[in-house]
Design a protein around this motif. Sequence first.
Motif, mmCIF file in Angstrom:
data_model
loop_
_atom_site.group_PDB
_atom_site.id
_atom_site.type_symbol
_atom_site.label_atom_id
_atom_site.label_comp_id
_atom_site.label_asym_id
_atom_site.label_seq_id
_atom_site.Cartn_x
_atom_site.Cartn_y
_atom_site.Cartn_z
ATOM 1 N N THR A 5 27.635 47.129 52.076
ATOM 2 C CA THR A 5 26.295 46.641 52.351
ATOM 3 C C THR A 5 26.430 45.318 53.061
ATOM 4 O O THR A 5 27.382 44.582 52.863
ATOM 5 N N GLU A 6 25.471 44.993 53.892
ATOM 6 C CA GLU A 6 25.513 43.737 54.617
ATOM 7 C C GLU A 6 24.908 42.635 53.766
ATOM 8 O O GLU A 6 23.930 42.828 53.066
ATOM 9 N N MET A 7 25.496 41.444 53.857
ATOM 10 C CA MET A 7 24.961 40.308 53.120
ATOM 11 C C MET A 7 25.492 39.041 53.750
ATOM 12 O O MET A 7 26.493 39.034 54.455
ATOM 13 N N THR A 8 24.813 37.968 53.536
ATOM 14 C CA THR A 8 25.265 36.666 54.007
ATOM 15 C C THR A 8 25.550 35.802 52.803
ATOM 16 O O THR A 8 25.003 36.013 51.731
ATOM 17 N N THR A 9 26.425 34.835 52.975
ATOM 18 C CA THR A 9 26.815 33.966 51.878
ATOM 19 C C THR A 9 26.441 32.545 52.223
ATOM 20 O O THR A 9 26.932 31.980 53.190
ATOM 21 N N ALA A 10 25.542 31.970 51.439
ATOM 22 C CA ALA A 10 25.088 30.614 51.719
ATOM 23 C C ALA A 10 25.391 29.662 50.579
ATOM 24 O O ALA A 10 25.381 28.460 50.769
ATOM 25 N N ARG A 11 25.650 30.203 49.385
ATOM 26 C CA ARG A 11 25.871 29.368 48.209
ATOM 27 C C ARG A 11 27.226 29.701 47.594
ATOM 28 O O ARG A 11 27.712 30.818 47.732
ATOM 29 N N PRO A 12 27.831 28.725 46.894
ATOM 30 C CA PRO A 12 29.159 28.974 46.319
ATOM 31 C C PRO A 12 29.215 30.190 45.408
ATOM 32 O O PRO A 12 30.245 30.862 45.332
ATOM 33 N N ALA A 13 28.110 30.461 44.689
ATOM 34 C CA ALA A 13 28.123 31.550 43.714
ATOM 35 C C ALA A 13 27.719 32.894 44.302
ATOM 36 O O ALA A 13 27.727 33.899 43.599
ATOM 37 N N ASP A 14 27.376 32.949 45.589
ATOM 38 C CA ASP A 14 26.933 34.204 46.188
ATOM 39 C C ASP A 14 28.068 35.219 46.260
ATOM 40 O O ASP A 14 29.247 34.872 46.379
ATOM 41 N N GLY A 341 27.500 26.384 40.633
ATOM 42 C CA GLY A 341 28.412 25.711 41.543
ATOM 43 C C GLY A 341 29.625 26.535 41.926
ATOM 44 O O GLY A 341 30.382 26.154 42.817
ATOM 45 N N SER A 342 29.824 27.678 41.255
ATOM 46 C CA SER A 342 30.970 28.535 41.565
ATOM 47 C C SER A 342 30.655 29.968 41.169
ATOM 48 O O SER A 342 29.775 30.234 40.341
ATOM 49 N N PHE A 343 31.395 30.896 41.760
ATOM 50 C CA PHE A 343 31.229 32.300 41.411
ATOM 51 C C PHE A 343 31.667 32.554 39.979
ATOM 52 O O PHE A 343 31.081 33.378 39.270
ATOM 53 N N SER A 344 32.693 31.837 39.540
ATOM 54 C CA SER A 344 33.174 32.004 38.159
ATOM 55 C C SER A 344 32.076 31.658 37.169
ATOM 56 O O SER A 344 31.859 32.367 36.175
ATOM 57 N N ARG A 346 28.848 31.680 37.804
ATOM 58 C CA ARG A 346 27.816 32.703 37.926
ATOM 59 C C ARG A 346 28.150 33.898 37.043
ATOM 60 O O ARG A 346 27.286 34.433 36.337
ATOM 61 N N SER A 347 29.411 34.320 37.062
ATOM 62 C CA SER A 347 29.824 35.464 36.257
ATOM 63 C C SER A 347 29.615 35.195 34.771
ATOM 64 O O SER A 347 29.189 36.075 34.014
ATOM 65 N N GLU A 348 29.907 33.973 34.344
ATOM 66 C CA GLU A 348 29.711 33.609 32.938
ATOM 67 C C GLU A 348 28.232 33.647 32.559
ATOM 68 O O GLU A 348 27.871 34.093 31.458
ATOM 69 N N LEU A 349 27.360 33.204 33.469
ATOM 70 C CA LEU A 349 25.926 33.213 33.168
ATOM 71 C C LEU A 349 25.353 34.623 33.221
ATOM 72 O O LEU A 349 24.421 34.947 32.473
#
Length: 377
Positions: A5-14, A341-344, A346-349
């Motif tokens: 799928t197409e997506m753009t990444t603008a934030r650290p957690a994206d 602030g990070s993908f890690s 985000r995963s925890e939340l």
Amino acid sequence: MNINTEMTTARPADNHDIDVVLDRVRNTRKQDWACPRNQVRLHWNADARQYRVRLGDQHEFNTNEHFQSQVASKSVSTKGVPGMVAYSRYLNETSQQELLVDNVNKQLDRSEDTAFIRTVVNEEPTARAFLSNKYKVVDDPDVFLPALEVIGDHADKFRTLGGQRTDSKTCLKFISREQTYKVGNRDLFAGFQLTNSEVGMGSAKYSAFLFDAFCENGCVFGSIDLFQVNFVHRGAKLNTKFGEVFGDEFKAAEIASIRASIAEATLKALDDSYHTKIATIIETGEKRKITGHVPTVIEEVGKRVGLTEQERIDTLANWNSSEDNAFGLQAAITETAQDSGSFSRRSELEKAGGEVLEFSDSLWNAVSALKAPTKKK
């Protein structure tokens, strides 16, 4: 295999596009090293404000945060000492890096056992893991590539949300192409995520995942045991005592067995029978009303699932009063996750959001009815 799928990444957690993640999985250059622990030396480069590590007199590398945390924890014991991580964090926050270096090196001096150091070769080699000499390597290509071969055969039913490859873990997420549930104006899609760590943060694991297309939130359910690939990251000791460790020390037969286990686990994750379990959790979450003081409830629930003070404030700001139930609280937490602030983190939340929906009846009844604290006179 058309699961993209197409997506753009603008934030650290994206989430990153799957092709970006797989490019890193396939093309990251790695080197592994063995070194007696008493010849490992951490030092602080004050000018660059960077920790570096020396292996004897021959090799020196930059380090990332994960390596720094591991070497602090495992300098005392190969099993790790959690208190050392908090101590090292305190010394860093109070600009006492030289004291930390001295403490770590004195602990390393006490052992002649061999340490296993994993590095990546970027513009400059960087140490990324400090591990036991019995650590068994299971790298991302041996997990994600066989999994994607199986998933690709079911591309008519599943699509990818992408994922990320961080310093400590790699994660890819997949959801059903067809809407699975609907809650109010939220279209929900069931699926799963696959994670693996090359640096001692756990075996490959599938987790049940729920995606909310309304605000692109996602939550992870810990109670739904899809499948964990139970290979053990421990094996025979390294033969190499000092120097580069090559792949032939890790038996090809073991890697082949792991790839076969991943393929088997993937087939189980693609079985949508667990979707009914997710449906039950969602239905229960809708019925569980918040009857108390919302800010107080969010404060208490946030503490129980590990939200920081700022994350609890953000969750309250993301709260939709029309969704005055456990499902709405989960949605507020996982919306907060997107701005982590990070993908890690985000995963925890996302996991924290799932935990809220999985509270026991007695726990939910206790926290959902909390009243506003009485003001002191």
